[in-house]
Structures are given as structure tokens and as C-alpha cells.
Design an enzyme around this catalytic site. Sequence first.
Site, PDB file in Angstrom:
ATOM      1  N   LYS A  49       9.885  60.515  39.044  1.00 53.15           N
ATOM      2  CA  LYS A  49      11.296  60.894  39.050  1.00 53.15           C
ATOM      3  C   LYS A  49      11.543  62.296  39.606  1.00 53.15           C
ATOM      4  O   LYS A  49      12.601  62.559  40.175  1.00 53.15           O
ATOM      5  CB  LYS A  49      11.885  60.773  37.646  1.00 53.15           C
ATOM      6  N   ASN A  74      16.412  58.914  39.462  1.00 54.44           N
ATOM      7  CA  ASN A  74      15.948  57.557  39.166  1.00 54.44           C
ATOM      8  C   ASN A  74      16.569  56.507  40.094  1.00 54.44           C
ATOM      9  O   ASN A  74      16.238  55.337  39.989  1.00 54.44           O
ATOM     10  CB  ASN A  74      16.234  57.187  37.706  1.00 54.44           C
ATOM     11  N   ASP A  89      20.385  57.622  34.598  1.00 61.44           N
ATOM     12  CA  ASP A  89      19.915  57.474  33.219  1.00 61.44           C
ATOM     13  C   ASP A  89      20.918  58.040  32.218  1.00 61.44           C
ATOM     14  O   ASP A  89      21.287  57.386  31.242  1.00 61.44           O
ATOM     15  CB  ASP A  89      18.566  58.179  33.029  1.00 61.44           C
ATOM     16  N   ALA A 117      11.189  67.494  23.329  1.00 69.16           N
ATOM     17  CA  ALA A 117      11.655  68.557  24.225  1.00 69.16           C
ATOM     18  C   ALA A 117      11.096  68.361  25.630  1.00 69.16           C
ATOM     19  O   ALA A 117      10.947  69.322  26.382  1.00 69.16           O
ATOM     20  CB  ALA A 117      11.251  69.928  23.674  1.00 69.16           C
ATOM     21  N   GLY A 118      10.802  67.110  25.988  1.00 70.08           N
ATOM     22  CA  GLY A 118      10.354  66.793  27.338  1.00 70.08           C
ATOM     23  C   GLY A 118      11.536  66.621  28.282  1.00 70.08           C
ATOM     24  O   GLY A 118      12.672  66.995  27.962  1.00 70.08           O
ATOM     25  N   GLY A 119      11.262  66.029  29.438  1.00 74.79           N
ATOM     26  CA  GLY A 119      12.306  65.883  30.442  1.00 74.79           C
ATOM     27  C   GLY A 119      13.473  65.034  29.987  1.00 74.79           C
ATOM     28  O   GLY A 119      14.633  65.343  30.280  1.00 74.79           O
ATOM     29  N   ASN A 128      10.819  69.755  18.011  1.00 75.63           N
ATOM     30  CA  ASN A 128       9.648  69.406  18.805  1.00 75.63           C
ATOM     31  C   ASN A 128       8.385  69.902  18.108  1.00 75.63           C
ATOM     32  O   ASN A 128       8.417  70.873  17.359  1.00 75.63           O
ATOM     33  CB  ASN A 128       9.748  70.044  20.199  1.00 75.63           C
ATOM     34  N   LEU A 139      15.619  55.981  22.259  1.00 80.27           N
ATOM     35  CA  LEU A 139      15.634  55.636  23.674  1.00 80.27           C
ATOM     36  C   LEU A 139      14.509  54.679  24.047  1.00 80.27           C
ATOM     37  O   LEU A 139      14.491  54.155  25.165  1.00 80.27           O
ATOM     38  CB  LEU A 139      15.580  56.905  24.532  1.00 80.27           C
ATOM     39  N   GLY A 155      17.162  51.677  23.062  1.00 77.55           N
ATOM     40  CA  GLY A 155      17.464  52.123  24.411  1.00 77.55           C
ATOM     41  C   GLY A 155      17.741  51.018  25.409  1.00 77.55           C
ATOM     42  O   GLY A 155      17.850  51.289  26.611  1.00 77.55           O
TER      43      GLY A 155
END
Length: 321
Positions: free
Chosen positions: A99, A120, A135, A160-162, A183, A256, A279
Site C-alpha cells: 500500500k 489501496n 479504506d 498504533a500501526g498504519g 499500544n 477491523l 470489518g
Amino acid sequence: MAERWENDRKKSIKPHLLPEGQEMKGSSRKINGYTRVCGVMGNPVEHTMSPAIHNTLAEALGENLVYVPFRVPAGQAGEAVQGAYALNLLGMNVTVPYKSQVIPYLKETDPLARTIGAVNTLVRVPEGFKGYNTDMPGLYRAMCRDGVSLEGEKILILGAGGVARAVAILAADRKAAQITLLNRTADRAVKVAEEVNGIAGRRIAEGKKLDTWSSLPEGERYLAIQATNVGMFPNVGEAVIEDEAFYRKIHTGYDLVFNPAETKFMSNVRQGGGRAFNGLKMLLYQGIIAYELWTGVRVDQELARKAYEAMKEAMGISDKG
């Protein structure tokens, strides 16, 4: 930002709906020299649900279009984008791990995708592709359909990721009252929170270590969004936080993850007295928005429901919820 993106998208689409009362057509489409091809690139892609969405939409709307998965070997994201254009593909979806990797190979990038830092959906334009992120608009549309509002809400984001960063940007854009990222690594949560505050132009987000959740104010009830891969198949018995007391603080929980359809997080939210969603509708609506961008058609809610049922059938989910 998300609202402006959605308004721009609406201006570009044209009505192309099923006539009232018309049901889904049978599987009678033929592939010929006029058939347009779309697909999803990623690694792995063998278990993608996206073909169920797009081929259902194309067949119902009478579009001469097919959608297929493309497994792209590591290190070949650029070649895949360039090859898709050379082969006259109408558009592409992009999934993990590409992505962000595709962005340098695009002719243009939509402002929302630039802000999030992830693309995406690729839409064919002269001399290349334009990259979008559907998204987050997809998540927002799914929430609206489920009667969940972000405006004025106190929101907990697990991770706390993308994906968590993108969700926090969406929440800030949709006028959430407060955003707390929890996180395992506090430094990462703080960094993302500061990025979101900079984008929002106000201090709305804070980052904390996951195990400090018990310091949240007593009596508060939150909208919680689970944005990690914890609990995803095959590790279906796991949740980021196990303590029952945490889930009593949640009035609505969004996981999600969509496989399994009922995650441990969702089960815990319901046991704590809250509503819970997975999700799958986010996946549905990000696909619908991509389809609208590729074809210029508008997908009505009845057709969205049919695509949703096709997804559930592909996953072996028999309920009608």
C-alpha cells in the site's frame, strides 16, 4: 478531508442502478475483446474476498468487466504497477504489503491517500494510475450504515500501526471529541498521536501504553476501534486486552478484522454490554467506492446488500446480519 473526498467522488459518478424490482442476473457473462480487467495486487492474495464484491457488481450492472487477484512477488511492486498499465487494466486494488510501496510509481496521488500514506486503489489516468485510499471512506460509510457516529465521541484505538494512524486521522477529520491510542509500545502511540494532532491542527489525540487503560476516567464510555491483527484467523482466541473491566468502558466496539466474523474482541464487547461490529462492511464499502471510481457508476444500497451477501457466502457465513 474525508467529507471533501466523498463529495468530489459523488460529482464524478453517474446513475447506473438496477431497475426497481430487478434481481441479480445469472452467471451468463462472456469474456471477449472488449472486457475490461481490474484486480487486486498483494502477497498473499489467495484468500481475498474482493472478487466476490466486484464480480457481483459487474454482473448485476451489466458491465463487461472482470476482477481477478494478482500475487506479486516481494520487491516487484513497481513492475506490477507498470505492467498493469501496459496491459490496459482499468484499475487495481492494492493490499499488504504494497500500500505504501506503490506510491512512487503513480502518476498522481489523491490528497487523502497522501495524508494517510497508503494507497489501496489505482485508477487509470493518462500515462499511469492515480492512487486513492478508499479504506477510510469505506470504514466511515460502514459506520454510517451501522448508525455509528464519530462526531463528538471519545474514541479508543487499539494499536498504533498504519491502520490505526489512518483511523485516527479519520476520527479527527470527522470531529471526534478525543482520541486515545493504546499500544504495546508507548513511544509509537505518542508519535502517531502527535502526527494526528499536526494534521488536525489541534490537540485531539494522545498516545499511551496499552497496559495503562485502567487509568482511563471512571464512568466514561468509549467507541473503541480494534486496529491490530490480534484475533485474526487462525489465532481466533486472542484479544489485545483480556480484562473484562476494560470492555465495560466500551459502548460500541469495531474490530477491523473480518475473519473470523465474530472475534474475541467483539465477544468481549458484547459481554460488557456494548454493541460490536467486524470489518466486513468496511471491506465491502472500500470495494464499492473503488468500483465507483473505476466505472463512474453509482452502487445503490440494494446492490451493496447483494455484494455483501456474496462476500458472506464466499466466507461460508450463513447468517443474514
